[in-house]
Write a protein that holds these residues in place. Structure first.
Motif, PDB file in Angstrom:
ATOM      1  N   SER A 248      -3.678   0.407   4.923  1.00 18.11           N
ATOM      2  CA  SER A 248      -2.529   1.298   5.049  1.00 18.11           C
ATOM      3  C   SER A 248      -1.918   1.572   3.681  1.00 18.11           C
ATOM      4  O   SER A 248      -1.816   0.675   2.845  1.00 18.11           O
ATOM      5  CB  SER A 248      -1.460   0.662   5.940  1.00 18.11           C
ATOM      6  OG  SER A 248      -1.942   0.452   7.237  1.00 18.11           O
ATOM      7  N   GLY A 249      -1.516   2.830   3.461  1.00 19.15           N
ATOM      8  CA  GLY A 249      -0.854   3.179   2.225  1.00 19.15           C
ATOM      9  C   GLY A 249      -1.777   3.490   1.069  1.00 19.15           C
ATOM     10  O   GLY A 249      -1.328   3.774  -0.044  1.00 19.15           O
ATOM     11  N   SER A 250      -3.080   3.470   1.314  1.00 22.65           N
ATOM     12  CA  SER A 250      -4.030   3.755   0.232  1.00 22.65           C
ATOM     13  C   SER A 250      -4.240   5.251   0.020  1.00 22.65           C
ATOM     14  O   SER A 250      -4.871   5.663  -0.952  1.00 22.65           O
ATOM     15  CB  SER A 250      -5.377   3.084   0.514  1.00 22.65           C
ATOM     16  OG  SER A 250      -5.916   3.519   1.748  1.00 22.65           O
TER      17      SER A 250
ATOM     18  N   GLU B 281       2.139  -2.437  -4.809  1.00 24.28           N
ATOM     19  CA  GLU B 281       3.358  -1.713  -5.172  1.00 24.28           C
ATOM     20  C   GLU B 281       3.239  -0.234  -4.859  1.00 24.28           C
ATOM     21  O   GLU B 281       4.162   0.373  -4.291  1.00 24.28           O
ATOM     22  CB  GLU B 281       3.658  -1.905  -6.668  1.00 24.28           C
ATOM     23  CG  GLU B 281       3.990  -3.315  -7.081  1.00 24.28           C
ATOM     24  CD  GLU B 281       2.765  -4.211  -7.246  1.00 24.28           C
ATOM     25  OE1 GLU B 281       2.935  -5.430  -7.394  1.00 24.28           O
ATOM     26  OE2 GLU B 281       1.640  -3.684  -7.211  1.00 24.28           O
ATOM     27  N   ALA B 282       2.120   0.367  -5.209  1.00 22.63           N
ATOM     28  CA  ALA B 282       1.927   1.795  -4.955  1.00 22.63           C
ATOM     29  C   ALA B 282       1.891   2.084  -3.465  1.00 22.63           C
ATOM     30  O   ALA B 282       2.482   3.064  -2.989  1.00 22.63           O
ATOM     31  CB  ALA B 282       0.626   2.266  -5.617  1.00 22.63           C
ATOM     32  N   ARG B 283       1.223   1.239  -2.713  1.00 23.99           N
ATOM     33  CA  ARG B 283       1.141   1.445  -1.264  1.00 23.99           C
ATOM     34  C   ARG B 283       2.512   1.333  -0.612  1.00 23.99           C
ATOM     35  O   ARG B 283       2.867   2.132   0.267  1.00 23.99           O
ATOM     36  CB  ARG B 283       0.168   0.435  -0.654  1.00 23.99           C
ATOM     37  CG  ARG B 283      -1.282   0.632  -1.083  1.00 23.99           C
ATOM     38  CD  ARG B 283      -2.138  -0.558  -0.695  1.00 23.99           C
ATOM     39  NE  ARG B 283      -2.063  -0.800   0.740  1.00 23.99           N
ATOM     40  CZ  ARG B 283      -2.264  -1.983   1.305  1.00 23.99           C
ATOM     41  NH1 ARG B 283      -2.527  -3.045   0.553  1.00 23.99           N
ATOM     42  NH2 ARG B 283      -2.195  -2.112   2.604  1.00 23.99           N
TER      43      ARG B 283
ATOM     44  N   GLY C 180      14.888   5.108   6.250  1.00 23.60           N
ATOM     45  CA  GLY C 180      15.572   3.872   6.600  1.00 23.60           C
ATOM     46  C   GLY C 180      14.837   2.604   6.253  1.00 23.60           C
ATOM     47  O   GLY C 180      15.086   1.557   6.847  1.00 23.60           O
ATOM     48  N   THR C 181      13.913   2.665   5.307  1.00 23.01           N
ATOM     49  CA  THR C 181      13.197   1.455   4.905  1.00 23.01           C
ATOM     50  C   THR C 181      13.134   1.394   3.392  1.00 23.01           C
ATOM     51  O   THR C 181      13.483   2.347   2.693  1.00 23.01           O
ATOM     52  CB  THR C 181      11.771   1.437   5.493  1.00 23.01           C
ATOM     53  OG1 THR C 181      11.155   0.167   5.224  1.00 23.01           O
ATOM     54  CG2 THR C 181      10.912   2.551   4.892  1.00 23.01           C
ATOM     55  N   THR C 182      12.707   0.269   2.865  1.00 19.56           N
ATOM     56  CA  THR C 182      12.612   0.075   1.423  1.00 19.56           C
ATOM     57  C   THR C 182      11.189  -0.294   1.038  1.00 19.56           C
ATOM     58  O   THR C 182      10.392  -0.723   1.879  1.00 19.56           O
ATOM     59  CB  THR C 182      13.544  -1.056   0.958  1.00 19.56           C
ATOM     60  OG1 THR C 182      13.098  -2.299   1.531  1.00 19.56           O
ATOM     61  CG2 THR C 182      14.983  -0.773   1.381  1.00 19.56           C
ATOM     62  N   ALA C 183      10.890  -0.120  -0.245  1.00 21.51           N
ATOM     63  CA  ALA C 183       9.562  -0.482  -0.731  1.00 21.51           C
ATOM     64  C   ALA C 183       9.309  -1.978  -0.545  1.00 21.51           C
ATOM     65  O   ALA C 183       8.198  -2.392  -0.207  1.00 21.51           O
ATOM     66  CB  ALA C 183       9.417  -0.100  -2.201  1.00 21.51           C
TER      67      ALA C 183
ATOM     68  N   THR D 125      -4.274   4.127  -7.166  1.00 23.43           N
ATOM     69  CA  THR D 125      -2.967   3.719  -7.685  1.00 23.43           C
ATOM     70  C   THR D 125      -2.386   4.726  -8.664  1.00 23.43           C
ATOM     71  O   THR D 125      -1.218   5.114  -8.557  1.00 23.43           O
ATOM     72  CB  THR D 125      -3.063   2.340  -8.360  1.00 23.43           C
ATOM     73  OG1 THR D 125      -3.538   1.374  -7.419  1.00 23.43           O
ATOM     74  CG2 THR D 125      -1.702   1.901  -8.888  1.00 23.43           C
ATOM     75  N   ALA D 126      -3.183   5.149  -9.619  1.00 27.60           N
ATOM     76  CA  ALA D 126      -2.683   6.017 -10.688  1.00 27.60           C
ATOM     77  C   ALA D 126      -2.995   7.499 -10.449  1.00 27.60           C
ATOM     78  O   ALA D 126      -2.788   8.326 -11.348  1.00 27.60           O
ATOM     79  CB  ALA D 126      -3.283   5.574 -12.017  1.00 27.60           C
TER      80      ALA D 126
END
Length: 218
Positions: A12-14, A150-152, A162-165, A199-200
């Motif tokens: 997830s988040g990739s 961190e990136a994900r 309503g959420t945070t990293a 990531t970058a």
């Protein structure tokens, strides 16, 4: 490019969803989000009041719902029993429960069979966690997307109000553990897959790199 199957796996988040849809649009291919099918199954299981702590109970009911996935990358759809669940399956209730449902072997067998029927005609980009390893291991193009925690987390928190990293990093770490350690079809990179660290990279750069890999391998 008749019969082409592009398998896009990763946590997830990739960046799988946005990249997969962009690649499908660029190549004029269909698109399938297998994760949405597991979420749709989870939504239905929750609506039936099935105990998430009872895999046998989930297994006994998972053959009942009719799950239909639209494959237009410009507007993919997901219905359960004729009900549009594209919105509800992204809510916290489903997100927190989907790993438990997806870990049940009978659920995976049911949905893998459905996914293979959809993929059968080819000309499709398919995203998930076990596409290259289980669902379509013979796909000519297999890509495994990764990114730093961190990136994900930043990407996911930007998508969800309503959420945070920080909260998302913890949630993603829990999901990674569940997905990679489940007994049936755990998340892993397929043999012959190309690992792409996003990531970058911005979205356009990820799509361009995947298109290059498709051209290189077909």
């Amino acid at each position: 490019m008749a019969g082409l199957v592009v398998a896009m796996d990763g946590p997830s988040g990739s960046g799988k969803s946005s990249a997969s849809r962009g690649v499908a649009r660029a190549l004029g291919l269909r698109y399938l989000d297998t994760g949405a099918q597991y979420r749709a199954m989870t939504w239905w299981i929750l609506r039936q009041g099935v105990d998430l702590g009872d895999p046998a109970a989930i297994a006994a009911r998972c053959g009942e719902p009719e799950i239909v996935s639209g494959t237009d990358p410009g507007g993919p759809t997901i219905h359960v029993g004729g009900v549009d669940v594209a919105g509800p399956i992204r809510e916290d209730e489903v997100t927190s429960a989907v790993s438990a449902v997806a870990a049940v072997p009978e659920v995976r067998a049911r949905l893998v069979a459905l996914q293979r029927r959809i993929i059968g005609a080819g000309d499709i980009v398919v995203e998930g966690r076990d596409i290259g390893t289980v669902v379509a291991p013979d796909a000519p193009v297999k890509i495994y997307l990764t990114a730093s925690p961190e990136a994900r987390a930043l990407r996911r928190s930007a998508e969800l109000a309503g959420t945070t990293a920080e909260a998302q990093r913890a949630a993603l770490a829990r999901r990674d553990t569940l997905d990679s350690t489940r007994k049936t079809d755990p998340l892993s990179m397929a043999d012959g897959a190309v690992e792409l660290d996003t990531t970058a990279l911005n979205l356009d750069e990820v799509i361009a790199e995947v298109l290059r890999l498709v051209k290189e391998r077909t």
